[in-house]
Design a protein around this motif. Structure first.
Motif, PDB file in Angstrom:
ATOM      1  N   GLY A  53     -13.447 -11.181  -5.265  1.00 26.42           N
ATOM      2  CA  GLY A  53     -13.755  -9.953  -4.545  1.00 26.42           C
ATOM      3  C   GLY A  53     -12.605  -9.259  -3.863  1.00 26.42           C
ATOM      4  N   ALA A  54     -11.425  -9.895  -3.769  1.00 23.66           N
ATOM      5  CA  ALA A  54     -10.264  -9.219  -3.193  1.00 23.66           C
ATOM      6  C   ALA A  54      -9.931  -8.005  -4.057  1.00 23.66           C
ATOM      7  CB  ALA A  54      -9.069 -10.162  -3.116  1.00 23.66           C
ATOM      8  N   VAL A  55      -9.416  -6.945  -3.425  1.00 24.03           N
ATOM      9  CA  VAL A  55      -9.192  -5.712  -4.176  1.00 24.03           C
ATOM     10  C   VAL A  55      -7.761  -5.572  -4.675  1.00 24.03           C
ATOM     11  CG1 VAL A  55     -11.047  -4.512  -2.974  1.00 24.03           C
ATOM     12  CG2 VAL A  55      -8.722  -4.351  -2.083  1.00 24.03           C
ATOM     13  N   ASP A  56      -6.819  -6.282  -4.065  1.00 25.95           N
ATOM     14  CA  ASP A  56      -5.424  -6.167  -4.490  1.00 25.95           C
ATOM     15  C   ASP A  56      -4.639  -7.271  -3.803  1.00 25.95           C
ATOM     16  OD1 ASP A  56      -3.185  -5.221  -5.785  1.00 25.95           O
ATOM     17  OD2 ASP A  56      -3.261  -3.211  -4.915  1.00 25.95           O
ATOM     18  N   PHE A  57      -3.343  -7.338  -4.089  1.00 26.60           N
ATOM     19  CA  PHE A  57      -2.490  -8.322  -3.437  1.00 26.60           C
ATOM     20  C   PHE A  57      -1.102  -7.752  -3.247  1.00 26.60           C
ATOM     21  CE2 PHE A  57      -1.787  -8.947  -7.934  1.00 26.60           C
ATOM     22  CZ  PHE A  57      -0.428  -9.204  -8.040  1.00 26.60           C
ATOM     23  N   VAL A  58      -0.366  -8.355  -2.341  1.00 22.43           N
ATOM     24  CA  VAL A  58       1.017  -7.969  -2.082  1.00 22.43           C
ATOM     25  C   VAL A  58       1.811  -9.252  -1.874  1.00 22.43           C
ATOM     26  CG1 VAL A  58       0.684  -7.756   0.420  1.00 22.43           C
ATOM     27  CG2 VAL A  58       2.513  -6.471  -0.690  1.00 22.43           C
ATOM     28  N   THR A  59       3.062  -9.257  -2.313  1.00 23.91           N
ATOM     29  CA  THR A  59       3.867 -10.457  -2.135  1.00 23.91           C
ATOM     30  C   THR A  59       4.246 -10.605  -0.670  1.00 23.91           C
ATOM     31  OG1 THR A  59       5.801  -9.172  -2.819  1.00 23.91           O
ATOM     32  CG2 THR A  59       4.762 -10.562  -4.473  1.00 23.91           C
ATOM     33  N   LYS A  60       4.118 -11.805  -0.182  1.00 25.77           N
ATOM     34  CA  LYS A  60       4.321 -12.122   1.226  1.00 25.77           C
ATOM     35  C   LYS A  60       5.801 -12.055   1.581  1.00 25.77           C
ATOM     36  CE  LYS A  60       2.327 -15.598   4.317  1.00 25.77           C
ATOM     37  NZ  LYS A  60       1.603 -16.879   4.324  1.00 25.77           N
ATOM     38  N   PRO A  61       6.147 -11.488   2.742  1.00 30.48           N
ATOM     39  CA  PRO A  61       7.548 -11.502   3.169  1.00 30.48           C
ATOM     40  C   PRO A  61       8.081 -12.927   3.224  1.00 30.48           C
ATOM     41  CG  PRO A  61       6.254 -10.060   4.566  1.00 30.48           C
ATOM     42  CD  PRO A  61       5.277 -10.809   3.706  1.00 30.48           C
ATOM     43  N   GLY A  62       9.280 -13.143   2.692  1.00 28.50           N
ATOM     44  CA  GLY A  62       9.881 -14.472   2.689  1.00 28.50           C
ATOM     45  C   GLY A  62      10.686 -14.734   3.945  1.00 28.50           C
ATOM     46  N   GLY A  63      11.435 -15.824   3.935  1.00 28.83           N
ATOM     47  CA  GLY A  63      12.212 -16.199   5.108  1.00 28.83           C
ATOM     48  C   GLY A  63      13.443 -15.345   5.317  1.00 28.83           C
ATOM     49  N   GLU A  64      13.963 -14.740   4.233  1.00 28.84           N
ATOM     50  CA  GLU A  64      15.184 -13.945   4.354  1.00 28.84           C
ATOM     51  C   GLU A  64      14.866 -12.483   4.091  1.00 28.84           C
ATOM     52  OE1 GLU A  64      14.002 -14.936   0.622  1.00 28.84           O
ATOM     53  OE2 GLU A  64      14.759 -16.428   2.024  1.00 28.84           O
ATOM     54  N   VAL A  65      14.020 -11.902   4.973  1.00 25.55           N
ATOM     55  CA  VAL A  65      13.496 -10.575   4.712  1.00 25.55           C
ATOM     56  C   VAL A  65      14.283  -9.458   5.388  1.00 25.55           C
ATOM     57  CG1 VAL A  65      11.157 -11.428   4.365  1.00 25.55           C
ATOM     58  CG2 VAL A  65      11.901 -10.753   6.648  1.00 25.55           C
ATOM     59  N   THR A  66      15.318  -9.770   6.156  1.00 20.58           N
ATOM     60  CA  THR A  66      15.989  -8.732   6.940  1.00 20.58           C
ATOM     61  C   THR A  66      16.439  -7.553   6.097  1.00 20.58           C
ATOM     62  OG1 THR A  66      16.764 -10.427   8.465  1.00 20.58           O
ATOM     63  CG2 THR A  66      17.817  -8.279   8.584  1.00 20.58           C
ATOM     64  N   SER A  67      17.214  -7.812   5.046  1.00 18.09           N
ATOM     65  CA  SER A  67      17.711  -6.730   4.208  1.00 18.09           C
ATOM     66  C   SER A  67      16.604  -6.079   3.395  1.00 18.09           C
ATOM     67  CB  SER A  67      18.812  -7.246   3.269  1.00 18.09           C
ATOM     68  OG  SER A  67      18.278  -8.205   2.387  1.00 18.09           O
ATOM     69  N   GLU A  68      15.523  -6.820   3.158  1.00 16.81           N
ATOM     70  CA  GLU A  68      14.418  -6.322   2.344  1.00 16.81           C
ATOM     71  C   GLU A  68      13.337  -5.658   3.178  1.00 16.81           C
ATOM     72  OE1 GLU A  68      13.544  -7.177  -1.456  1.00 16.81           O
ATOM     73  OE2 GLU A  68      15.569  -6.457  -1.035  1.00 16.81           O
ATOM     74  N   MET A  69      13.503  -5.654   4.505  1.00  9.01           N
ATOM     75  CA  MET A  69      12.421  -5.207   5.369  1.00  9.01           C
ATOM     76  C   MET A  69      11.912  -3.797   5.073  1.00  9.01           C
ATOM     77  SD  MET A  69      10.424  -6.485   7.463  1.00  9.01           S
ATOM     78  CE  MET A  69      11.272  -7.962   8.028  1.00  9.01           C
ATOM     79  N   PRO A  70      12.768  -2.814   4.829  1.00  8.75           N
ATOM     80  CA  PRO A  70      12.233  -1.484   4.509  1.00  8.75           C
ATOM     81  C   PRO A  70      11.328  -1.498   3.281  1.00  8.75           C
ATOM     82  CG  PRO A  70      14.552  -1.331   5.079  1.00  8.75           C
ATOM     83  CD  PRO A  70      14.248  -2.796   4.946  1.00  8.75           C
ATOM     84  N   ARG A  71      11.747  -2.221   2.226  1.00  7.14           N
ATOM     85  CA  ARG A  71      10.925  -2.304   1.017  1.00  7.14           C
ATOM     86  C   ARG A  71       9.631  -3.048   1.294  1.00  7.14           C
ATOM     87  NH1 ARG A  71       9.256  -5.824  -2.198  1.00  7.14           N
ATOM     88  NH2 ARG A  71      10.491  -7.456  -1.209  1.00  7.14           N
ATOM     89  N   VAL A  72       9.734  -4.168   2.028  1.00  5.85           N
ATOM     90  CA  VAL A  72       8.548  -4.963   2.337  1.00  5.85           C
ATOM     91  C   VAL A  72       7.552  -4.126   3.140  1.00  5.85           C
ATOM     92  CG1 VAL A  72       7.711  -6.912   3.704  1.00  5.85           C
ATOM     93  CG2 VAL A  72       9.730  -7.186   2.254  1.00  5.85           C
ATOM     94  N   LYS A  73       8.058  -3.411   4.133  1.00  4.63           N
ATOM     95  CA  LYS A  73       7.185  -2.580   4.969  1.00  4.63           C
ATOM     96  C   LYS A  73       6.515  -1.499   4.138  1.00  4.63           C
ATOM     97  CE  LYS A  73       7.237   0.533   8.954  1.00  4.63           C
ATOM     98  NZ  LYS A  73       8.073   1.126  10.026  1.00  4.63           N
ATOM     99  N   ARG A  74       7.280  -0.811   3.294  1.00  3.02           N
ATOM    100  CA  ARG A  74       6.733   0.267   2.483  1.00  3.02           C
ATOM    101  C   ARG A  74       5.639  -0.242   1.551  1.00  3.02           C
ATOM    102  NH1 ARG A  74      11.019   1.513   0.373  1.00  3.02           N
ATOM    103  NH2 ARG A  74      10.825   0.526  -1.677  1.00  3.02           N
ATOM    104  N   GLU A  75       5.928  -1.360   0.881  1.00  3.16           N
ATOM    105  CA  GLU A  75       4.959  -1.917  -0.060  1.00  3.16           C
ATOM    106  C   GLU A  75       3.691  -2.354   0.665  1.00  3.16           C
ATOM    107  OE1 GLU A  75       4.530  -5.583  -3.300  1.00  3.16           O
ATOM    108  OE2 GLU A  75       6.439  -5.221  -2.279  1.00  3.16           O
ATOM    109  N   LEU A  76       3.856  -3.034   1.794  1.00  2.00           N
ATOM    110  CA  LEU A  76       2.701  -3.532   2.540  1.00  2.00           C
ATOM    111  C   LEU A  76       1.828  -2.382   3.029  1.00  2.00           C
ATOM    112  CD1 LEU A  76       1.157  -5.860   3.882  1.00  2.00           C
ATOM    113  CD2 LEU A  76       2.712  -5.658   5.832  1.00  2.00           C
ATOM    114  N   VAL A  77       2.452  -1.370   3.609  1.00  2.00           N
ATOM    115  CA  VAL A  77       1.686  -0.246   4.150  1.00  2.00           C
ATOM    116  C   VAL A  77       0.987   0.529   3.040  1.00  2.00           C
ATOM    117  CG1 VAL A  77       1.850   1.947   5.386  1.00  2.00           C
ATOM    118  CG2 VAL A  77       3.111  -0.048   6.213  1.00  2.00           C
TER     119      VAL A  77
END
Length: 366
Positions: A105-129
């Protein structure tokens, strides 16, 4: 449909057994004006929190004590239906569990932020939102009106295709080597599965599927589909050629292009070009390249999803003399991409998910 439409900020519940992860997700969402109304540390707590707060969307971890995310999703869908976005680890072995969550029943998924997310944070935030907003817009009543995905079972012999729903209702089959391009986004995996399972083996189609999905998951998605339909299904590889009875899935993180059609076989190319419409792979690019390169009869199918990816591609297929089918509003989790294609005037047939395979085959025989 979700209560978010015109009703203020999206309201979310965050479920994760890690306090750090809950705090991180809350921060990312609140920075984007998503209101986090509550948190839960395990699946059992999540059920009561969702019941109490009635959020627009839930982010759900998979591995948790007391009750895991899979069981929590199933319980929420039964007791207080709410769009659930799964948070999945990057590891490929977690993909099967994620697809099981979609089945429940889940409608979608997103990859979970990893331990070294600092440089990836803008992408992670955009994808999650983006995923949160998309999940919150899902029409759960539409997903219930659609057919349930088929149970996992061993692939049937090629002759089994003759008993499929499509072949029962199609008087004649397409010319061997006819090509079908399928595009889907949020709510798509289970619909794609049902459409492919309904294609009779003897139709001998060459099929390309573009499902918006991150890298690391499309290979497992292909393997899952391979066991549930009468065609050979694999993730597409750069430079390969595919013939009748073969299905290829566009890899997450790459665009899939058709660059040639010789001796009944399509030549495929993977492109690392920039994302289009914010997605990679993009449906538009695959469909447009097929419209230009394919010599045999061609059909395009556009399924559930938010945004406008696929509209230009369907237009190109229609202009090239191909047949186009869009999923209807009643069975679309998100009637975004199909609606825009219909409004653009490039759709020949609008159909419920259970009729899409029939309509595509019918269009390839006329």
């Amino acid at each position: 449909m979700s209560s978010t439409a015109g009703a203020g900020p999206t309201r979310a519940v965050v479920v994760d057994d890690s306090r750090f992860m809950r705090t991180l997700i809350r921060t990312l969402l609140e920075d984007a004006d998503v209101e986090v109304v509550a948190e839960a540390a395990d699946g059992r707590e999540a059920i009561s929190v969702v019941e109490e707060n009635r959020p627009d969307v839930v982010t759900m971890d998979i591995e948790m004590p007391e009750m895991n995310g899979l069981d929590a999703v199933e319980a929420i869908m039964e007791e207080c239906p709410t769009p659930v976005l799964m948070l999945s680890a990057h590891a490929e072995e977690d993909a099967d569990v994620t697809f099981e969550a979609l089945d429940r029943g889940a409608v979608d998924f997103v990859t979970k932020p990893g331990g070294e997310v600092t440089s990836e944070m803008p992408r992670v935030k955009r994808e999650l939102v983006e995923k949160i907003q998309s999940a919150a817009a899902v029409d759960l009543s539409a997903t219930r009106r659609g057919s349930r995905p088929p149970k996992a079972e061993s692939k049937s012999p090629a002759t089994a295709g003759s008993t499929s729903a499509a072949s029962e209702t199609t008087e004649s089959l397409p010319t061997e080597g006819s090509t079908l391009i399928i595009g889907a986004s949020t709510g798509g995996p289970n619909v794609v599965e049902r459409v492919l399972a309904a294609l009779p083996a003897e139709a001998g189609l060459r099929v390309l599927v573009v499902q918006h999905m991150p890298a690391g998951f499309t290979k497992r998605f292909a393997a899952r589909l391979d066991g549930r339909c009468d065609y050979e299904v694999r993730e597409a590889e750069d430079g390969e050629r595919i013939g009748p009875g073969q299905i290829r899935i566009a890899p997450g993180g790459s665009h899939l292009l058709v660059t040639g059609d010789r001796a009944g076989r399509l030549r495929l190319e993977l492109s690392d070009d920039e994302a289009l419409h914010g997605v990679k792979p993009a449906i538009d690019l695959t469909m447009a390249s097929a419209a230009e390169a394919v010599d045999a009869p061609l059909a395009g199918v556009l399924l559930t999803g938010m945004g406008r990816d696929g509209v230009e591609g369907m237009t190109r297929i229609e202009r090239a003399g191909g047949h186009t089918v869009a999923q209807d509003e009643a069975t679309s989790a998100i009637f975004g991409m199909p609606k825009r294609a219909i409004e653009a005037g490039c759709v020949d047939t609008v159909a419920a998910d259970g009729r899409i395979a029939d309509e595509a085959l019918s269009g390839l025989t006329t």
